[in-house]
Design a protein around this motif. Structure first.
Motif, PDB file in Angstrom:
ATOM      1  N   UNK A   1       4.952   6.763 -10.376  1.00 11.04           N
ATOM      2  CA  UNK A   1       6.203   6.087  -9.695  1.00 11.04           C
ATOM      3  C   UNK A   1       7.314   6.056 -10.732  1.00 11.04           C
ATOM      4  N   UNK A   2       7.000   5.721 -11.932  1.00  9.77           N
ATOM      5  CA  UNK A   2       8.176   5.405 -12.798  1.00  9.77           C
ATOM      6  C   UNK A   2       9.034   6.646 -12.996  1.00  9.77           C
ATOM      7  N   UNK A   3       8.214   7.826 -13.226  1.00  2.51           N
ATOM      8  CA  UNK A   3       9.010   9.067 -13.311  1.00  2.51           C
ATOM      9  C   UNK A   3       9.953   9.418 -12.008  1.00  2.51           C
ATOM     10  N   UNK A   4       9.378   8.903 -10.856  1.00  2.94           N
ATOM     11  CA  UNK A   4       9.900   9.138  -9.579  1.00  2.94           C
ATOM     12  C   UNK A   4      11.136   8.238  -9.393  1.00  2.94           C
ATOM     13  N   UNK A   5      11.157   7.196  -9.910  1.00  5.19           N
ATOM     14  CA  UNK A   5      12.159   6.257  -9.825  1.00  5.19           C
ATOM     15  C   UNK A   5      13.452   6.761 -10.979  1.00  5.19           C
TER      16      UNK A   5
ATOM     17  N   UNK B   1       6.060  15.166  -5.177  1.00  9.11           N
ATOM     18  CA  UNK B   1       6.397  14.720  -6.754  1.00  9.11           C
ATOM     19  C   UNK B   1       5.380  13.901  -7.051  1.00  9.11           C
ATOM     20  N   UNK B   2       4.834  12.913  -6.261  1.00  6.11           N
ATOM     21  CA  UNK B   2       3.811  11.910  -6.901  1.00  6.11           C
ATOM     22  C   UNK B   2       2.437  12.509  -6.707  1.00  6.11           C
ATOM     23  N   UNK B   3       2.381  13.772  -6.400  1.00  7.00           N
ATOM     24  CA  UNK B   3       1.108  14.165  -6.819  1.00  7.00           C
ATOM     25  C   UNK B   3       1.092  14.861  -8.068  1.00  7.00           C
ATOM     26  N   UNK B   4       2.089  14.780  -8.634  1.00  9.52           N
ATOM     27  CA  UNK B   4       2.299  15.482 -10.258  1.00  9.52           C
ATOM     28  C   UNK B   4       2.620  14.225 -11.054  1.00  9.52           C
TER      29      UNK B   4
ATOM     30  N   UNK C   1      17.944  11.977  -3.236  1.00  9.00           N
ATOM     31  CA  UNK C   1      16.931  12.918  -2.413  1.00  9.00           C
ATOM     32  C   UNK C   1      17.067  14.432  -3.178  1.00  9.00           C
ATOM     33  N   UNK C   2      18.204  14.684  -3.004  1.00  7.48           N
ATOM     34  CA  UNK C   2      18.296  16.250  -3.732  1.00  7.48           C
ATOM     35  C   UNK C   2      17.956  16.091  -5.105  1.00  7.48           C
ATOM     36  N   UNK C   3      18.075  15.246  -5.962  1.00  9.32           N
ATOM     37  CA  UNK C   3      17.530  15.243  -7.273  1.00  9.32           C
ATOM     38  C   UNK C   3      16.037  15.368  -7.503  1.00  9.32           C
ATOM     39  N   UNK C   4      15.458  14.801  -6.466  1.00  9.90           N
ATOM     40  CA  UNK C   4      13.941  14.703  -6.321  1.00  9.90           C
ATOM     41  C   UNK C   4      13.431  16.042  -5.801  1.00  9.90           C
ATOM     42  N   UNK C   5      14.122  16.737  -4.689  1.00 13.68           N
ATOM     43  CA  UNK C   5      13.901  17.918  -4.383  1.00 13.68           C
ATOM     44  C   UNK C   5      14.074  19.130  -5.199  1.00 13.68           C
ATOM     45  N   UNK C   6      15.067  18.976  -5.975  1.00 12.92           N
ATOM     46  CA  UNK C   6      15.251  20.130  -7.034  1.00 12.92           C
ATOM     47  C   UNK C   6      14.505  19.843  -8.054  1.00 12.92           C
TER      48      UNK C   6
ATOM     49  N   UNK D   1       0.641  -1.400   0.129  1.00 13.44           N
ATOM     50  CA  UNK D   1       0.012  -0.161  -0.028  1.00 13.44           C
ATOM     51  C   UNK D   1       0.899   1.384  -0.090  1.00 13.44           C
ATOM     52  N   UNK D   2       2.144   1.108   0.389  1.00 12.25           N
ATOM     53  CA  UNK D   2       3.130   2.282   0.480  1.00 12.25           C
ATOM     54  C   UNK D   2       3.178   2.884  -0.846  1.00 12.25           C
ATOM     55  N   UNK D   3       3.511   4.243  -1.023  1.00 18.61           N
ATOM     56  CA  UNK D   3       4.036   4.803  -2.597  1.00 18.61           C
ATOM     57  C   UNK D   3       5.395   4.299  -2.635  1.00 18.61           C
ATOM     58  N   UNK D   4       5.848   4.612  -3.856  1.00 23.79           N
ATOM     59  CA  UNK D   4       7.279   4.450  -4.067  1.00 23.79           C
ATOM     60  C   UNK D   4       8.165   5.136  -3.165  1.00 23.79           C
ATOM     61  N   UNK D   5       7.923   6.418  -2.757  1.00 22.68           N
ATOM     62  CA  UNK D   5       8.911   7.082  -1.883  1.00 22.68           C
ATOM     63  C   UNK D   5       8.602   6.272  -0.614  1.00 22.68           C
ATOM     64  N   UNK D   6       7.867   6.175  -0.048  1.00 22.72           N
ATOM     65  CA  UNK D   6       7.488   5.299   1.146  1.00 22.72           C
ATOM     66  C   UNK D   6       8.409   3.982   1.255  1.00 22.72           C
TER      67      UNK D   6
END
Length: 199
Positions: free
Chosen positions: A94-98, A88-91, A136-141, A12-17
């Motif tokens: 999961x594949x883009x996040x990875x 990120x995952x509101x936009x 983490x920095x890549x996702x944040x920026x 049930x967790x999202x990819x970040x979790x």
């Protein structure tokens, strides 16, 4: 039954979790290995600073991101990953996040390797690179560049995302000349560059 419950909750967790859970699990197992065996086998998964050592363990360009130096190191990385991941995952999916996360990890690792081999005295204090910070920095920026004027609540104030991103990049740039974890900070900047370009 308990095992089934764990699998269900994990699914049930999202990819970040899921990444956070995996990082925490690795941290605990590494700590147990250190306590029970009197040493850690994790160095095989850390990213070495020398190219010849790296060629002997090429997987470390990714696996280094799952190991952390202490509780504070993993705590702040996972807190940042949680909040940046939610936005990120509101936009995006999961594949883009990875893609953004692991490309950030890889680019951060490559910046660390190249920097050491070009400026070996600069990184003399770093024996190897560990930590999820580049990813983490890549996702944040990425989110700071994609929706720069979006405001987020930080304690008592609303702050635009691009201010947040600029703050973290500036902190790394300012701290580099002081020799404070230079390799790690250069890896952060590699991740930041990937996130910005990708956005």
């Amino acid at each position: 039954m308990a095992n089934g419950g764990l699998q269900y909750n994990f699914a049930r967790l999202n990819i970040a979790e899921k990444l956070i859970a995996f990082n925490v699990l690795i941290f605990i197992l590494d700590g147990l290995a250190l306590a029970l065996l009197g040493g850690s086998v994790a160095s095989w998964y850390h990213l070495p600073k020398d190219f010849m050592d790296f060629f002997g363990q090429p997987w470390s360009i990714v696996t280094y991101s799952f190991f952390h130096a202490g509780f504070g190191h993993i705590f702040w990385n996972m807190i940042m990953l949680y909040f940046a991941g939610r936005i990120f995952l509101n936009l995006f999916d999961a594949q883009r996040f990875i893609n953004v996360y692991f490309l950030g990890v890889i680019v951060g690792g490559l910046v660390f390797l190249l920097s050491y081999n070009i400026f070996p005295t600069l990184l003399s204090t770093n024996t190897a690179l560990i930590g999820a910070s580049a990813g983490v920095t890549a996702v944040l920026i990425f989110i700071c560049a994609y929706i720069p004027n979006q405001e987020v609540r930080i304690i008592f104030f609303n702050v635009k995302l691009w201010y947040v991103g600029a703050f973290f990049v500036l902190v790394d740039l300012i701290r580099i000349p002081y020799g404070d974890n230079v390799g790690g900070r250069l890896a952060h900047l590699g991740g930041a560059l990937l996130g910005y370009v990708y956005a």
